[in-house]
Scaffold this motif. Structure first.
Motif, PDB file in Angstrom:
ATOM      1  N   MET A 111       0.839  -1.179   0.000  1.00  0.00           N
ATOM      2  CA  MET A 111       0.000   0.000   0.000  1.00  0.00           C
ATOM      3  C   MET A 111       0.882   1.240   0.000  1.00  0.00           C
ATOM      4  N   ASN A 112       0.499   2.240  -0.706  1.00  0.00           N
ATOM      5  CA  ASN A 112       1.240   3.482  -0.824  1.00  0.00           C
ATOM      6  C   ASN A 112       1.249   4.230   0.501  1.00  0.00           C
ATOM      7  N   ALA A 113       2.440   4.677   0.948  1.00  0.00           N
ATOM      8  CA  ALA A 113       2.570   5.386   2.224  1.00  0.00           C
ATOM      9  C   ALA A 113       1.851   6.722   2.194  1.00  0.00           C
ATOM     10  N   ASN A 114       1.676   7.302   0.996  1.00  0.00           N
ATOM     11  CA  ASN A 114       1.018   8.600   0.870  1.00  0.00           C
ATOM     12  C   ASN A 114      -0.498   8.474   0.727  1.00  0.00           C
ATOM     13  N   LEU A 115      -0.991   7.260   0.780  1.00  0.00           N
ATOM     14  CA  LEU A 115      -2.411   7.004   0.611  1.00  0.00           C
ATOM     15  C   LEU A 115      -3.210   7.639   1.743  1.00  0.00           C
ATOM     16  N   MET A 116      -4.242   8.410   1.384  1.00  0.00           N
ATOM     17  CA  MET A 116      -5.085   9.063   2.373  1.00  0.00           C
ATOM     18  C   MET A 116      -6.375   8.276   2.509  1.00  0.00           C
ATOM     19  N   CYS A 117      -6.488   7.503   3.583  1.00  0.00           N
ATOM     20  CA  CYS A 117      -7.674   6.668   3.791  1.00  0.00           C
ATOM     21  C   CYS A 117      -8.632   7.324   4.767  1.00  0.00           C
ATOM     22  N   VAL A 118      -9.910   7.111   4.512  1.00  0.00           N
ATOM     23  CA  VAL A 118     -10.967   7.530   5.425  1.00  0.00           C
ATOM     24  C   VAL A 118     -11.921   6.349   5.567  1.00  0.00           C
ATOM     25  N   LEU A 119     -12.774   6.411   6.549  1.00  0.00           N
ATOM     26  CA  LEU A 119     -13.771   5.369   6.722  1.00  0.00           C
ATOM     27  C   LEU A 119     -14.923   5.614   5.743  1.00  0.00           C
ATOM     28  N   LEU A 120     -15.523   4.551   5.291  1.00  0.00           N
ATOM     29  CA  LEU A 120     -16.674   4.678   4.399  1.00  0.00           C
ATOM     30  C   LEU A 120     -17.762   5.508   5.074  1.00  0.00           C
ATOM     31  N   SER A 121     -17.920   5.348   6.381  1.00  0.00           N
ATOM     32  CA  SER A 121     -18.955   6.091   7.113  1.00  0.00           C
ATOM     33  C   SER A 121     -18.695   7.600   7.115  1.00  0.00           C
ATOM     34  N   ASP A 122     -17.436   8.019   6.901  1.00  0.00           N
ATOM     35  CA  ASP A 122     -17.078   9.440   6.892  1.00  0.00           C
ATOM     36  C   ASP A 122     -16.951  10.025   5.484  1.00  0.00           C
ATOM     37  N   THR A 123     -17.171   9.211   4.488  1.00  0.00           N
ATOM     38  CA  THR A 123     -17.035   9.663   3.102  1.00  0.00           C
ATOM     39  C   THR A 123     -18.224  10.552   2.735  1.00  0.00           C
ATOM     40  N   PRO A 124     -17.950  11.700   2.114  1.00  0.00           N
ATOM     41  CA  PRO A 124     -19.062  12.588   1.756  1.00  0.00           C
ATOM     42  C   PRO A 124     -19.928  12.024   0.620  1.00  0.00           C
ATOM     43  N   ILE A 125     -21.178  12.444   0.599  1.00  0.00           N
ATOM     44  CA  ILE A 125     -22.103  12.044  -0.460  1.00  0.00           C
ATOM     45  C   ILE A 125     -21.563  12.535  -1.803  1.00  0.00           C
ATOM     46  N   ARG A 126     -21.760  11.749  -2.827  1.00  0.00           N
ATOM     47  CA  ARG A 126     -21.333  12.010  -4.207  1.00  0.00           C
ATOM     48  C   ARG A 126     -19.823  11.888  -4.399  1.00  0.00           C
ATOM     49  N   ALA A 127     -19.110  11.368  -3.404  1.00  0.00           N
ATOM     50  CA  ALA A 127     -17.663  11.163  -3.552  1.00  0.00           C
ATOM     51  C   ALA A 127     -17.411   9.853  -4.283  1.00  0.00           C
ATOM     52  N   ARG A 128     -16.323   9.821  -5.003  1.00  0.00           N
ATOM     53  CA  ARG A 128     -15.867   8.589  -5.644  1.00  0.00           C
ATOM     54  C   ARG A 128     -14.702   8.063  -4.836  1.00  0.00           C
ATOM     55  N   GLY A 129     -14.620   6.743  -4.747  1.00  0.00           N
ATOM     56  CA  GLY A 129     -13.542   6.163  -3.965  1.00  0.00           C
ATOM     57  C   GLY A 129     -13.211   4.749  -4.385  1.00  0.00           C
ATOM     58  N   ARG A 130     -12.210   4.212  -3.698  1.00  0.00           N
ATOM     59  CA  ARG A 130     -11.762   2.833  -3.927  1.00  0.00           C
ATOM     60  C   ARG A 130     -11.671   2.156  -2.564  1.00  0.00           C
ATOM     61  N   LEU A 131     -12.178   0.940  -2.469  1.00  0.00           N
ATOM     62  CA  LEU A 131     -12.127   0.194  -1.216  1.00  0.00           C
ATOM     63  C   LEU A 131     -10.687  -0.240  -0.942  1.00  0.00           C
ATOM     64  N   VAL A 132     -10.211   0.042   0.273  1.00  0.00           N
ATOM     65  CA  VAL A 132      -8.830  -0.257   0.651  1.00  0.00           C
ATOM     66  C   VAL A 132      -8.773  -1.439   1.610  1.00  0.00           C
ATOM     67  N   SER A 133      -9.665  -1.462   2.599  1.00  0.00           N
ATOM     68  CA  SER A 133      -9.714  -2.598   3.525  1.00  0.00           C
ATOM     69  C   SER A 133     -11.126  -2.765   4.059  1.00  0.00           C
ATOM     70  N   ILE A 134     -11.475  -4.015   4.345  1.00  0.00           N
ATOM     71  CA  ILE A 134     -12.793  -4.346   4.878  1.00  0.00           C
ATOM     72  C   ILE A 134     -12.563  -5.245   6.081  1.00  0.00           C
ATOM     73  N   ASP A 135     -12.816  -4.710   7.279  1.00  0.00           N
ATOM     74  CA  ASP A 135     -12.532  -5.426   8.521  1.00  0.00           C
ATOM     75  C   ASP A 135     -13.846  -5.768   9.235  1.00  0.00           C
ATOM     76  N   VAL A 136     -14.588  -6.697   8.644  1.00  0.00           N
ATOM     77  CA  VAL A 136     -15.863  -7.121   9.223  1.00  0.00           C
ATOM     78  C   VAL A 136     -15.817  -8.616   9.498  1.00  0.00           C
ATOM     79  N   ASP A 137     -16.815  -9.114  10.199  1.00  0.00           N
ATOM     80  CA  ASP A 137     -16.945 -10.542  10.471  1.00  0.00           C
ATOM     81  C   ASP A 137     -16.867 -11.322   9.152  1.00  0.00           C
TER      82      ASP A 137
END
Length: 81
Positions: free
Chosen positions: A1-27
């Motif tokens: 993973m790129n050290a300069n990568l700026m990750c946010v939580l999906l829950s904090d992503t603004p409406i109408r934003a485009r993104g790429r899934l980086v990690s999924i930590d669920v059951d």
């Protein structure tokens, strides 16, 4: 993973934003279901809306997927343009 990568939580992503899934930590059982729906690491999405139940609605490859708040807080994404 790129050290300069700026990750946010999906829950904090603004409406109408485009993104790429980086990690999924669920059951694991929930992870399998999310993957069946197309939510896989590297998948690009458009955050379509916030749901009435507090979760988010994402569009991945033309499919709208509702994600509950608890799961959205455990999914890291990077915003893309």
């Amino acid at each position: 993973m790129n050290a300069n990568l700026m990750c946010v939580l999906l829950s904090d992503t603004p409406i109408r934003a485009r993104g790429r899934l980086v990690s999924i930590d669920v059951d694991p059982a929930h992870l399998l279901r999310l993957q069946e729906l197309g939510m896989r690491i590297g998948a690009e999405f458009f955050l379509a809306n916030r749901a009435a139940f507090g979760g988010v609605v994402v569009n991945i490859a033309g499919t709208r997927i509702a994600v509950d708040t608890r799961s959205a807080r455990r999914i890291a994404v990077e915003e893309i343009s």
